[in-house]
Design a protein around this motif. Sequence first.
Motif, PDB file in Angstrom:
ATOM      1  N   ALA A 308       0.856  -1.178   0.000  1.00 33.38           N
ATOM      2  CA  ALA A 308       0.000   0.000   0.000  1.00 33.38           C
ATOM      3  C   ALA A 308       0.893   1.229   0.000  1.00 33.38           C
ATOM      4  O   ALA A 308       1.729   1.394   0.894  1.00 33.38           O
ATOM      5  N   ILE A 309       0.740   2.087  -1.000  1.00 41.49           N
ATOM      6  CA  ILE A 309       1.616   3.242  -1.185  1.00 41.49           C
ATOM      7  C   ILE A 309       0.756   4.494  -1.228  1.00 41.49           C
ATOM      8  O   ILE A 309      -0.176   4.596  -2.039  1.00 41.49           O
ATOM      9  N   ILE A 310       1.057   5.447  -0.360  1.00 43.94           N
ATOM     10  CA  ILE A 310       0.284   6.680  -0.285  1.00 43.94           C
ATOM     11  C   ILE A 310       1.230   7.872  -0.330  1.00 43.94           C
ATOM     12  O   ILE A 310       2.317   7.850   0.251  1.00 43.94           O
ATOM     13  N   ASP A 311       0.840   8.910  -1.072  1.00 45.26           N
ATOM     14  CA  ASP A 311       1.583  10.170  -1.124  1.00 45.26           C
ATOM     15  C   ASP A 311       2.994   9.972  -1.664  1.00 45.26           C
ATOM     16  O   ASP A 311       3.986  10.202  -0.965  1.00 45.26           O
ATOM     17  N   ALA A 312       3.084   9.571  -2.906  1.00 49.06           N
ATOM     18  CA  ALA A 312       4.381   9.376  -3.555  1.00 49.06           C
ATOM     19  C   ALA A 312       4.543  10.368  -4.693  1.00 49.06           C
ATOM     20  O   ALA A 312       3.574  10.734  -5.366  1.00 49.06           O
ATOM     21  N   THR A 313       5.789  10.792  -4.915  1.00 50.05           N
ATOM     22  CA  THR A 313       6.154  11.590  -6.080  1.00 50.05           C
ATOM     23  C   THR A 313       7.280  10.870  -6.799  1.00 50.05           C
ATOM     24  O   THR A 313       8.335  10.601  -6.200  1.00 50.05           O
ATOM     25  N   VAL A 314       7.045  10.533  -8.074  1.00 52.82           N
ATOM     26  CA  VAL A 314       7.990   9.723  -8.842  1.00 52.82           C
ATOM     27  C   VAL A 314       8.335  10.489 -10.113  1.00 52.82           C
ATOM     28  O   VAL A 314       7.441  10.898 -10.862  1.00 52.82           O
ATOM     29  N   SER A 315       9.639  10.681 -10.349  1.00 56.87           N
ATOM     30  CA  SER A 315      10.064  11.479 -11.497  1.00 56.87           C
ATOM     31  C   SER A 315      11.118  10.751 -12.320  1.00 56.87           C
ATOM     32  O   SER A 315      12.015  10.100 -11.764  1.00 56.87           O
ATOM     33  N   ASN A 316      10.985  10.853 -13.638  1.00 62.03           N
ATOM     34  CA  ASN A 316      11.991  10.374 -14.584  1.00 62.03           C
ATOM     35  C   ASN A 316      12.390   8.925 -14.314  1.00 62.03           C
ATOM     36  O   ASN A 316      13.565   8.571 -14.273  1.00 62.03           O
ATOM     37  N   THR A 317      11.383   8.112 -14.134  1.00 59.36           N
ATOM     38  CA  THR A 317      11.553   6.692 -13.826  1.00 59.36           C
ATOM     39  C   THR A 317      10.648   5.906 -14.779  1.00 59.36           C
ATOM     40  O   THR A 317       9.426   6.109 -14.759  1.00 59.36           O
ATOM     41  N   PRO A 318      11.188   5.037 -15.629  1.00 54.42           N
ATOM     42  CA  PRO A 318      10.358   4.381 -16.643  1.00 54.42           C
ATOM     43  C   PRO A 318       9.170   3.608 -16.089  1.00 54.42           C
ATOM     44  O   PRO A 318       8.089   3.618 -16.692  1.00 54.42           O
ATOM     45  N   ILE A 319       9.357   2.909 -14.963  1.00 58.00           N
ATOM     46  CA  ILE A 319       8.275   2.088 -14.408  1.00 58.00           C
ATOM     47  C   ILE A 319       8.134   2.420 -12.921  1.00 58.00           C
ATOM     48  O   ILE A 319       9.111   2.351 -12.166  1.00 58.00           O
ATOM     49  N   PHE A 320       6.928   2.777 -12.493  1.00 59.70           N
ATOM     50  CA  PHE A 320       6.692   3.041 -11.073  1.00 59.70           C
ATOM     51  C   PHE A 320       6.602   1.740 -10.289  1.00 59.70           C
ATOM     52  O   PHE A 320       7.382   1.500  -9.363  1.00 59.70           O
ATOM     53  N   VAL A 321       5.664   0.856 -10.629  1.00 62.37           N
ATOM     54  CA  VAL A 321       5.494  -0.426  -9.936  1.00 62.37           C
ATOM     55  C   VAL A 321       5.541  -1.540 -10.973  1.00 62.37           C
ATOM     56  O   VAL A 321       4.836  -1.486 -11.988  1.00 62.37           O
ATOM     57  N   ARG A 322       6.367  -2.558 -10.703  1.00 64.68           N
ATOM     58  CA  ARG A 322       6.437  -3.720 -11.582  1.00 64.68           C
ATOM     59  C   ARG A 322       6.271  -4.978 -10.744  1.00 64.68           C
ATOM     60  O   ARG A 322       6.926  -5.139  -9.712  1.00 64.68           O
ATOM     61  N   THR A 323       5.377  -5.855 -11.174  1.00 67.07           N
ATOM     62  CA  THR A 323       5.186  -7.125 -10.482  1.00 67.07           C
ATOM     63  C   THR A 323       5.781  -8.249 -11.317  1.00 67.07           C
ATOM     64  O   THR A 323       5.931  -8.133 -12.536  1.00 67.07           O
ATOM     65  N   SER A 324       6.102  -9.350 -10.650  1.00 69.98           N
ATOM     66  CA  SER A 324       6.778 -10.441 -11.356  1.00 69.98           C
ATOM     67  C   SER A 324       5.818 -11.300 -12.151  1.00 69.98           C
ATOM     68  O   SER A 324       6.216 -11.958 -13.106  1.00 69.98           O
ATOM     69  N   GLN A 325       4.529 -11.319 -11.721  1.00 72.00           N
ATOM     70  CA  GLN A 325       3.543 -12.118 -12.438  1.00 72.00           C
ATOM     71  C   GLN A 325       2.278 -11.307 -12.633  1.00 72.00           C
ATOM     72  O   GLN A 325       1.901 -10.498 -11.780  1.00 72.00           O
ATOM     73  N   ALA A 326       1.608 -11.535 -13.744  1.00 66.28           N
ATOM     74  CA  ALA A 326       0.313 -10.899 -13.982  1.00 66.28           C
ATOM     75  C   ALA A 326      -0.740 -11.526 -13.082  1.00 66.28           C
ATOM     76  O   ALA A 326      -0.692 -12.721 -12.785  1.00 66.28           O
ATOM     77  N   SER A 327      -1.704 -10.724 -12.643  1.00 68.11           N
ATOM     78  CA  SER A 327      -2.746 -11.260 -11.765  1.00 68.11           C
ATOM     79  C   SER A 327      -3.748 -12.115 -12.519  1.00 68.11           C
ATOM     80  O   SER A 327      -4.350 -13.026 -11.950  1.00 68.11           O
TER      81      SER A 327
END
Length: 754
Positions: A308-327
Amino acid sequence: MLFSYFASAIAAVISSATLVNSLGTSCSTPLGAGTAAATDPFWMQNIKHQGIAAFNPSPSSYQVFRNVKDFGARGDGVTDDTAAINAAITAGSRCGGGSCGSSTVSPAVVYFPSGTYLVSHSIIAYYYTQLIGDARHPPTLLAAASFSDIAVIDVDPYIPGGNGAQWYTNQNNFFRSVRNFVIDVTRVPATMSQGTGIHWQVAQATSLINIVVNMSPAANTAHQGIWMENGSGGFMGDLVFNGGKFGMWVGNQQFTVRNVTVNNAQTAVFGNWDWGWTFQGITINNCQVGFDLQTGGGTATQTVGAEAIIDATVSNTPIFVRTSQASNGKLGGSLVLNNIHLNNVPTAVGVVGGAVVLAGGTTTIASWGQGDVFKGTSATGTFTQGNIPAANKPAALLDSSGRIFGKTHPQYGAYAVSQFVSVRDQGAKGDGKTDDTAALKAIFAAFAGCKIIFFDAGTYVVTSTIQIPAGTQIVGEAWSVIAGKGAAFQNINSPIPVVQVGAPGSSGVVEISDIIFSTIGPTPGGGAAGTNLQVGQCPSSGSGGTTNCMAAYAGLHLTASSSAYLEGTWVWLADHDLDSSGQSQISLFSGRGILSESAGPVWMIGTASEHHTLYQYNLVNAATHYLGLIQTETPYYQPSPVPPAPFTVNASFKDPATWSGISAAWALRVTTSTDIIVFGAGLYSFFQNYGQACLTPENCQSQIVNVDTTSSVHIYSLSTVGTTFQLSVNQAGVINQSSNPNGFAATVTSWSQS
């Protein structure tokens, strides 16, 4: 008002708490701003150190505070200071080396003046240790080019030839704090994973605060800021990671992370496994991946269950969240995103291999989830990869930027030594025997609001309620203890608090840090050394009875006019004896965990409440609360006896009136309350009368969370273990855990009333 009927053998560990609406102070000369000169060291360096370990075998000679320079460390950036630093940590027959599982009788504060300390091997933090650098001018721990150990700081070393065995049991690795350091591993060859800042395999009552880790930014770097392979935490906050392969490589049952920045790493956070983590206030700049999560594993191969991620600032990053398997249409790792600001982030959520689940860009994600979403009294959830109901966030919970408010750990770096007063200098003994009640009351009357009150290390016995006035700032040393004892706390029909912060009609701010509130049993109206609540008196067999093994009536009570900011606070009724050779289980009894009737605002960040008879968290007529992540455990002895026994229902404490069909404590109960946000919860039931056969059918208890229909509550990332129903409405089970298997736990990604 805040009333605290603090529980048992190490019951409430206050790492950082700010409380308002308090008893008024008569201070004629208010403390005012800090007066330390620019060239002054941190006050902790020069204040008189006379703290004691009250129950150490040699309390008169045992040294609690240790300055590493007194042990030969130079801090010149040239001399190898490893041996001197470890000598400062180990002096005095402390708990370490692989032959001691835990101990409360040998606490230590190991202090580092400003400087650069070259180390060629790990700094090994023993049990019950605080490593603290100068908060005004944080020292640097510089790893030598030849550094080849697991990490610069190691809190749980592996035993050579031990087939993976370590010094401490990871779930019981309590009482650790590391603060105010720059850790520099840039001299270690980039290809070596030994370029790791901290090996942080810990459980509750632990913290990392105000730390910067500098690593190689090279393309082939193997450096890591934190490596954590397991444990049962925990809180960390105010951290910065620069460079490296991983800013944080983490695996732990549950954790709360607040205010972390990662710059120029390949991966900001790599999640190996968990039951549930909450990240609050995260900044990621110029990384390749923000969060890289191992997901999709079953019970035997537990991976990341809930993030659970709240109040994030992400800049110049190709992928914010990556999971190893699709749901693939079913829960395979729950994910909650709330108030996420993306700047040039093409993929918000993706899967290894390139599949995009949620496109990014330069945008804001208000409230998005992946997992099972439930509403109201419907027993059927909807698997969702999309927008989920957004909780109302009252302005009182937010800072000026619209984020959930956060507060750094009070350290008083701007204050001069002359602005502190020692309780031992003013007549308190802290020896675990002397009645310090009169001395402490006199100290608060004279100095509250005038000086920062320094509780030298020790155990301060009190025999009547200690009232803490408004304007008071209190700081302990090596988790100083205030322990209630005697007849005043033994009337179960007329409970009184050990410590009271607050009186009707008064207002102000109180700060409490590094303090343990405990009792010396039996204290039915109120297992560590000195509590009289250890395995010898209260074994798990129950032969100690209930009367003599009652530790407290309640843990923490936030009354209607109070407001509180609680961070890294653990309201624990001990389930095992920390000072027995085998960490033997014990049967103690505490009636209630945390009761809040506060109209808010209240922040509970990285809090836990465990093993209380009726409930762990009880919110009644409350409003404007943020809770993330909360963690609980049900008493191991239940259902023998069934609650409320051995206590009785007390309406004045807003106890649940009806217990029909309920055989174990509530983890969370919310009644007639508004704007309650639970952003991450790990609620566990592992035993029935000390047996664990109930874990396989997940029926150690039938219900664990109850919300009434008059309350407005949003719960995100709810993970439970061992309970049939994960959530009930009006005490009727609604969400069955069988609908939400998620590794060892079961997870509800989102629940709201509508």
